[in-house]
Design an enzyme around this catalytic site. Structure first.
Site, PDB file in Angstrom:
ATOM      1  N   LYS A 149      74.904 -11.004 -38.780  1.00 46.08           N
ATOM      2  CA  LYS A 149      76.125 -11.546 -37.950  1.00 46.08           C
ATOM      3  C   LYS A 149      77.542 -10.982 -38.570  1.00 46.08           C
ATOM      4  O   LYS A 149      78.198 -10.436 -37.595  1.00 46.08           O
ATOM      5  CB  LYS A 149      76.273 -12.997 -37.774  1.00 46.08           C
ATOM      6  CG  LYS A 149      75.221 -13.794 -37.218  1.00 46.08           C
ATOM      7  CD  LYS A 149      75.314 -15.350 -36.824  1.00 46.08           C
ATOM      8  CE  LYS A 149      75.543 -15.833 -38.390  1.00 46.08           C
ATOM      9  NZ  LYS A 149      74.462 -15.966 -39.486  1.00 46.08           N
ATOM     10  N   ARG A 173      77.246 -15.648 -53.218  1.00 45.06           N
ATOM     11  CA  ARG A 173      77.745 -16.805 -52.760  1.00 45.06           C
ATOM     12  C   ARG A 173      76.826 -18.012 -53.346  1.00 45.06           C
ATOM     13  O   ARG A 173      75.778 -17.854 -53.605  1.00 45.06           O
ATOM     14  CB  ARG A 173      77.472 -16.744 -51.230  1.00 45.06           C
ATOM     15  CG  ARG A 173      78.516 -16.118 -50.472  1.00 45.06           C
ATOM     16  CD  ARG A 173      78.442 -15.751 -48.955  1.00 45.06           C
ATOM     17  NE  ARG A 173      77.785 -17.075 -48.185  1.00 45.06           N
ATOM     18  CZ  ARG A 173      77.464 -17.054 -46.941  1.00 45.06           C
ATOM     19  NH1 ARG A 173      78.053 -16.000 -46.188  1.00 45.06           N
ATOM     20  NH2 ARG A 173      77.003 -18.057 -46.257  1.00 45.06           N
ATOM     21  N   ARG A 209      69.555 -24.230 -44.952  1.00 46.47           N
ATOM     22  CA  ARG A 209      70.263 -23.410 -43.818  1.00 46.47           C
ATOM     23  C   ARG A 209      69.463 -23.075 -42.667  1.00 46.47           C
ATOM     24  O   ARG A 209      69.935 -22.982 -41.613  1.00 46.47           O
ATOM     25  CB  ARG A 209      71.166 -22.353 -44.441  1.00 46.47           C
ATOM     26  CG  ARG A 209      72.440 -22.854 -45.084  1.00 46.47           C
ATOM     27  CD  ARG A 209      72.850 -21.888 -46.089  1.00 46.47           C
ATOM     28  NE  ARG A 209      73.317 -20.676 -45.612  1.00 46.47           N
ATOM     29  CZ  ARG A 209      73.546 -19.420 -46.374  1.00 46.47           C
ATOM     30  NH1 ARG A 209      73.034 -19.311 -47.653  1.00 46.47           N
ATOM     31  NH2 ARG A 209      73.760 -18.377 -45.673  1.00 46.47           N
TER      32      ARG A 209
HETATM   33  P1  ADP Z   1      75.243 -13.396 -41.738  1.00 46.42           P
HETATM   34  O1  ADP Z   1      76.658 -13.102 -41.348  1.00 46.42           O
HETATM   35  O2  ADP Z   1      74.358 -13.211 -40.572  1.00 46.42           O
HETATM   36  O3  ADP Z   1      74.908 -14.511 -42.549  1.00 46.42           O
HETATM   37  P2  ADP Z   1      75.466 -10.823 -43.217  1.00 46.42           P
HETATM   38  O4  ADP Z   1      76.155 -10.101 -42.344  1.00 46.42           O
HETATM   39  O5  ADP Z   1      76.492 -11.375 -44.299  1.00 46.42           O
HETATM   40  O6  ADP Z   1      74.688 -11.926 -42.373  1.00 46.42           O
HETATM   41  O7  ADP Z   1      74.222  -9.868 -43.522  1.00 46.42           O
HETATM   42  C1  ADP Z   1      73.344 -10.461 -44.531  1.00 46.42           C
HETATM   43  C2  ADP Z   1      73.019  -9.257 -45.572  1.00 46.42           C
HETATM   44  O8  ADP Z   1      72.221  -8.477 -45.240  1.00 46.42           O
HETATM   45  C3  ADP Z   1      74.238  -8.595 -46.043  1.00 46.42           C
HETATM   46  O9  ADP Z   1      74.034  -8.436 -47.673  1.00 46.42           O
HETATM   47  C4  ADP Z   1      74.294  -7.080 -45.300  1.00 46.42           C
HETATM   48  O10 ADP Z   1      75.051  -6.036 -45.980  1.00 46.42           O
HETATM   49  C5  ADP Z   1      72.934  -7.027 -45.092  1.00 46.42           C
HETATM   50  N1  ADP Z   1      72.591  -6.625 -43.721  1.00 46.42           N
HETATM   51  C6  ADP Z   1      73.498  -6.824 -42.581  1.00 46.42           C
HETATM   52  N2  ADP Z   1      72.869  -5.999 -41.656  1.00 46.42           N
HETATM   53  C7  ADP Z   1      71.552  -5.306 -42.105  1.00 46.42           C
HETATM   54  C8  ADP Z   1      70.729  -4.453 -41.667  1.00 46.42           C
HETATM   55  N3  ADP Z   1      70.669  -4.250 -40.204  1.00 46.42           N
HETATM   56  N4  ADP Z   1      69.810  -3.719 -42.393  1.00 46.42           N
HETATM   57  C9  ADP Z   1      69.937  -4.105 -43.836  1.00 46.42           C
HETATM   58  N5  ADP Z   1      70.929  -5.063 -44.417  1.00 46.42           N
HETATM   59  C10 ADP Z   1      71.543  -5.440 -43.608  1.00 46.42           C
HETATM   60  P1  AMP Z   2      78.481 -18.491 -43.041  1.00 45.85           P
HETATM   61  O1  AMP Z   2      79.359 -17.780 -44.095  1.00 45.85           O
HETATM   62  O2  AMP Z   2      78.753 -18.388 -41.643  1.00 45.85           O
HETATM   63  O3  AMP Z   2      77.141 -18.613 -43.403  1.00 45.85           O
HETATM   64  O4  AMP Z   2      78.943 -20.168 -43.377  1.00 45.85           O
HETATM   65  C1  AMP Z   2      78.866 -20.628 -44.630  1.00 45.85           C
HETATM   66  C2  AMP Z   2      78.826 -22.012 -44.603  1.00 45.85           C
HETATM   67  O5  AMP Z   2      79.970 -22.609 -44.111  1.00 45.85           O
HETATM   68  C3  AMP Z   2      77.838 -22.688 -43.584  1.00 45.85           C
HETATM   69  O6  AMP Z   2      76.344 -22.792 -44.142  1.00 45.85           O
HETATM   70  C4  AMP Z   2      78.309 -24.125 -43.431  1.00 45.85           C
HETATM   71  O7  AMP Z   2      78.195 -24.869 -44.750  1.00 45.85           O
HETATM   72  C5  AMP Z   2      79.698 -23.669 -43.418  1.00 45.85           C
HETATM   73  N1  AMP Z   2      80.080 -23.579 -41.772  1.00 45.85           N
HETATM   74  C6  AMP Z   2      80.379 -22.210 -41.539  1.00 45.85           C
HETATM   75  N2  AMP Z   2      80.549 -22.470 -40.137  1.00 45.85           N
HETATM   76  C7  AMP Z   2      80.298 -23.548 -39.658  1.00 45.85           C
HETATM   77  C8  AMP Z   2      80.286 -24.369 -38.376  1.00 45.85           C
HETATM   78  N3  AMP Z   2      80.438 -23.827 -37.396  1.00 45.85           N
HETATM   79  N4  AMP Z   2      79.905 -25.726 -38.490  1.00 45.85           N
HETATM   80  C9  AMP Z   2      79.850 -26.271 -39.620  1.00 45.85           C
HETATM   81  N5  AMP Z   2      79.652 -25.554 -41.125  1.00 45.85           N
HETATM   82  C10 AMP Z   2      79.804 -24.545 -40.742  1.00 45.85           C
END
Ligand code: ADP
Ligand code: AMP
Length: 208
Positions: A13, A154, A165
């Site tokens: 995302k 993280r 999660r």
């Molecule tokens: P989210 O925001 O949904 O938690 P991220 O954008 O942080 O996900 O992506 C999770 C991990 O996967 C990151 O390390 C990112 O660089 C990698 N990633 C994202 N999209 C792809 C893809 N299409 N193919 C391979 N790796 C990806």
């Molecule tokens: P993310 O970076 O989107 O994976 O968010 C990391 C963490 O932040 C989540 O696992 C939650 O603990 C908190 N968080 C982010 N967005 C929300 C939300 N919309 N509602 C509640 N907690 C959130």
């Protein structure tokens, strides 16, 4: 256009939302980034949220929505906005609905096993940029391309937190998506292909 991204944690995302924001020149706002910034600055919200976030749980809806509204004040959202990480459940979607008109919902689909591989290699910068050691490495090892700061893993990338999660996502996602499907806003995206191919699918479905 105000566009929201939904998907399992680690589905891509943030990666796609940032690319779309860049393309459209819209502000990108991630509630996860807002929380991580509060934690780094050791604010009251940050101190309270840290344990919840590190354990993989969701922060209280009202607290999160307040943080989002405060965060949005830093941007000009008159042309549009890309939101990542909010809403995460039906209650949040209803709260947002009263505040902002959502025009599109990008729903990224990815299997649980693929999500685990992605989160395992994720490296994050406090500026919000996201990398992957294999799939999207930074130009210089462990250094952010955007701001030059050191990347980190993280705290919520631990196995137990990831499990929590994913469980929370699985429990919350259907009512959340139903809410937006009834409004005809959801674009379903296959999150499996490489980053640029997912971007192309999103752009195509948005007719960009
Ligand atoms: P989210 O925001 O949904 O938690 P991220 O954008 O942080 O996900 O992506 C999770 C991990 O996967 C990151 O390390 C990112 O660089 C990698 N990633 C994202 N999209 C792809 C893809 N299409 N193919 C391979 N790796 C990806
Ligand atoms: P993310 O970076 O989107 O994976 O968010 C990391 C963490 O932040 C989540 O696992 C939650 O603990 C908190 N968080 C982010 N967005 C929300 C939300 N919309 N509602 C509640 N907690 C959130």
């Amino acid at each position: 256009m105000n566009i929201v991204f939904i998907g399992m944690p680690g589905s891509g995302k943030g990666t796609q939302a940032q690319k779309l924001a860049q393309k459209l020149n819209y502000p990108f706002v991630s509630t996860g980034d807002l929380f991580r910034s509060q934690i780094e600055k050791q604010t009251e919200i940050g101190k309270k949220a840290k344990q919840i976030i590190d354990g993989g749980n969701l922060v209280d809806d009202d607290v999160t929505f307040e943080l989002l509204k405060q965060g949005l004040k830093d941007f000009d959202i008159s042309r549009g906005l890309i939101l990542d990480g909010f809403p995460r459940n039906l209650n949040q979607a209803k709260m947002l609905d009263e505040y902002l008109k959502i025009d599109k919902v990008i729903n990224i689909n990815l299997s649980e096993s693929e999500v685990l591989t992605r989160i395992g290699g994720r490296r994050t910068c406090i500026c919000g940029a996201t990398y992957h050691i294999k799939f999207n490495p930074p130009k210089q090892k462990n250094i952010c391309d955007v701001c030059g700061k050191e990347l980190f893993i993280r705290e919520d990338a631990k196995e137990e937190a990831i499990k929590t999660r994913i469980e929370i996502y699985n429990k919350s996602v259907d009512p959340l998506l139903d809410f937006y499907r009834k409004k005809g806003l959801v674009l379903d995206i296959d999150g499996n292909p490489p980053i640029d191919e997912v971007t192309t699918e999103i752009n195509n479905k948005l007719s960009l």
